[in-house]
Design a protein around this motif. Structure first.
Motif, short mmCIF file in Angstrom:
data_model
loop_
_atom_site.label_atom_id
_atom_site.label_comp_id
_atom_site.label_asym_id
_atom_site.label_seq_id
_atom_site.Cartn_x
_atom_site.Cartn_y
_atom_site.Cartn_z
N ARG A 109 0.94 -1.31 0.15
CA ARG A 109 0.24 0.19 0.21
C ARG A 109 0.86 1.59 0.27
O ARG A 109 0.70 2.28 0.40
N ARG A 110 2.20 1.35 -0.86
CA ARG A 110 2.77 2.65 -0.84
C ARG A 110 2.04 3.51 -1.60
O ARG A 110 1.39 3.80 -2.69
N ALA A 111 2.21 4.80 -1.04
CA ALA A 111 2.29 6.03 -2.10
C ALA A 111 3.29 5.97 -3.34
O ALA A 111 4.16 5.77 -3.37
N ARG A 112 2.34 5.33 -4.71
CA ARG A 112 3.89 5.85 -6.00
C ARG A 112 3.10 7.38 -6.97
O ARG A 112 1.07 7.61 -6.74
N LYS A 113 3.87 7.68 -6.78
CA LYS A 113 3.97 8.72 -7.43
C LYS A 113 3.48 8.81 -9.07
O LYS A 113 2.94 7.37 -9.75
N LEU A 114 2.53 10.27 -9.21
CA LEU A 114 1.54 9.67 -10.98
C LEU A 114 2.15 10.79 -12.17
O LEU A 114 2.16 11.58 -11.68
N LEU A 115 2.24 10.27 -13.24
CA LEU A 115 2.55 10.77 -14.50
C LEU A 115 1.99 12.20 -14.62
O LEU A 115 1.37 11.52 -15.80
N LEU A 116 1.71 13.26 -14.39
CA LEU A 116 0.91 14.06 -15.98
C LEU A 116 1.66 15.13 -16.04
O LEU A 116 3.07 15.85 -15.51
N HIS A 117 0.99 15.75 -16.81
CA HIS A 117 1.55 16.88 -17.48
C HIS A 117 1.68 18.04 -15.92
O HIS A 117 0.71 18.31 -15.48
N ARG A 118 2.11 19.11 -16.46
CA ARG A 118 2.35 20.31 -15.84
C ARG A 118 1.25 21.00 -15.47
O ARG A 118 0.49 21.62 -14.24
N GLY A 119 0.69 21.74 -16.71
CA GLY A 119 -0.38 22.13 -16.42
C GLY A 119 -1.87 21.09 -16.40
O GLY A 119 -2.67 22.20 -15.72
N GLU A 120 -1.66 19.82 -16.21
CA GLU A 120 -3.25 19.53 -15.86
C GLU A 120 -2.72 18.96 -14.30
O GLU A 120 -3.92 19.62 -13.70
N ILE A 121 -1.81 18.94 -13.85
CA ILE A 121 -1.08 19.15 -12.58
C ILE A 121 -1.51 20.37 -11.41
O ILE A 121 -2.48 20.86 -10.71
N GLU A 122 -1.48 22.07 -12.21
CA GLU A 122 -1.67 22.73 -11.93
C GLU A 122 -3.44 23.26 -12.11
O GLU A 122 -4.09 23.76 -11.02
N ARG A 123 -4.24 22.59 -12.97
CA ARG A 123 -5.33 22.32 -12.95
C ARG A 123 -6.60 21.50 -11.86
O ARG A 123 -7.37 22.01 -11.61
N LEU A 124 -5.29 20.39 -11.76
CA LEU A 124 -5.66 19.85 -10.25
C LEU A 124 -5.93 20.72 -9.07
O LEU A 124 -6.86 20.62 -8.10
N VAL A 125 -4.99 20.85 -9.11
CA VAL A 125 -4.54 22.29 -7.45
C VAL A 125 -5.63 23.05 -7.72
O VAL A 125 -6.36 23.36 -6.39
N GLY A 126 -6.25 23.55 -8.86
CA GLY A 126 -6.27 25.16 -8.55
C GLY A 126 -7.76 24.22 -8.51
O GLY A 126 -8.88 24.55 -7.52
N LYS A 127 -8.42 23.42 -8.72
CA LYS A 127 -10.10 22.73 -8.64
C LYS A 127 -10.62 22.45 -7.75
O LYS A 127 -11.51 21.82 -6.79
N THR A 128 -9.25 20.85 -6.74
CA THR A 128 -9.59 21.13 -5.49
C THR A 128 -9.49 21.77 -5.11
O THR A 128 -10.33 21.20 -3.58
N ARG A 129 -8.63 22.41 -4.76
CA ARG A 129 -9.03 24.07 -3.68
C ARG A 129 -9.76 24.55 -3.89
O ARG A 129 -10.68 24.96 -2.53
N GLU A 130 -10.43 25.10 -4.67
CA GLU A 130 -11.91 26.25 -4.79
C GLU A 130 -12.63 25.02 -4.52
O GLU A 130 -13.90 26.32 -3.73
N SER A 131 -13.30 24.44 -5.33
CA SER A 131 -14.48 23.96 -4.85
C SER A 131 -14.51 22.28 -4.39
O SER A 131 -15.82 21.70 -4.33
N GLY A 132 -13.86 22.20 -3.06
CA GLY A 132 -14.20 20.86 -2.36
C GLY A 132 -14.02 19.61 -3.69
O GLY A 132 -15.53 18.94 -3.06
N LEU A 133 -13.53 18.92 -4.68
CA LEU A 133 -13.64 18.60 -5.39
C LEU A 133 -12.20 17.26 -4.86
O LEU A 133 -11.28 18.02 -4.31
N THR A 134 -12.45 15.91 -4.93
CA THR A 134 -11.46 14.95 -4.51
C THR A 134 -11.07 13.81 -6.04
O THR A 134 -11.78 14.30 -6.83
N LEU A 135 -9.45 13.97 -5.89
CA LEU A 135 -9.64 12.79 -7.32
C LEU A 135 -9.70 11.28 -6.89
O LEU A 135 -8.95 11.39 -5.95
N VAL A 136 -10.39 10.45 -7.04
CA VAL A 136 -10.50 9.36 -6.60
C VAL A 136 -9.74 8.35 -8.15
O VAL A 136 -10.32 8.87 -8.88
N PRO A 137 -9.45 7.39 -7.95
CA PRO A 137 -8.99 6.20 -8.80
C PRO A 137 -10.24 5.27 -9.61
O PRO A 137 -11.00 5.10 -9.04
#
Length: 164
Positions: A86-114
């Motif tokens: 159950r170790r933490a595993r790094k995901l590979l995404l483009h920088r722009g995608e990561i920045e978009r995800l940071v903005g959306k998870t902070r502002e509107s209470g969204l979460t990231l699920v696999p």
């Protein structure tokens, strides 16, 4: 590339594991495909078709996305080089995608699920979703809507067969 080389490579999408409960518990806003940083025994265990996404979620730390709570069991033929399940595993995404995800998870209470773990052209990928948690009444409404659609489909089928 010769025909022999292309036949040795895996082509298409081979699903290893899906998180069906996520679609029930969350309303999906957007989906992303990400690569995974894995060790050798993790890849071998995934090729054997063993993984569980049930308790999985993704977090963003220091500009990187990490997949946590996903269980990839130890490889049966592995030795002391085996991985932690159950170790933490790094995901590979483009920088722009990561920045978009940071903005959306902070502002509107969204979460990231696999949602799914799969091989695409021989590389391990995970489909993560930007999701909003459903309330219990939302889940009941979805179940009622699905049941109503099923009943309509049955009635249409009976009518088409002439068994009215």
């Amino acid at each position: 590339m010769t025909a022999r080389q292309s036949s040795n490579r895996e082509a298409g999408r081979k699903i290893i594991s899906q998180n069906r409960k996520a679609r029930h518990d969350y309303s999906i806003v957007d989906t992303y495909e990400a690569g995974l940083v894995l060790t050798g025994t993790e890849v071998k265990s995934l090729r054997a078709g063993r993984a569980s996404l049930v308790d999985g979620f993704a977090t963003i730390r220091d500009g990187e996305v990490w997949l946590q709570g996903v269980h990839i069991p130890e490889y049966a033929q592995g030795t002391w080089t085996n991985h932690e399940p159950r170790r933490a595993r790094k995901l590979l995404l483009h920088r722009g995608e990561i920045e978009r995800l940071v903005g959306k998870t902070r502002e509107s209470g969204l979460t990231l699920v696999p949602l799914a773990l799969y091989f695409r052209d021989g590389k391990a990928k995970v489909e993560i979703a930007l999701a909003r948690g459903k309330r219990s009444y939302d889940k009941r409404q979805d179940l009622a809507r699905r049941d109503a659609q099923r009943e309509i489909a049955k009635a249409v089928g009976r009518r088409a067969k002439g068994n009215d």
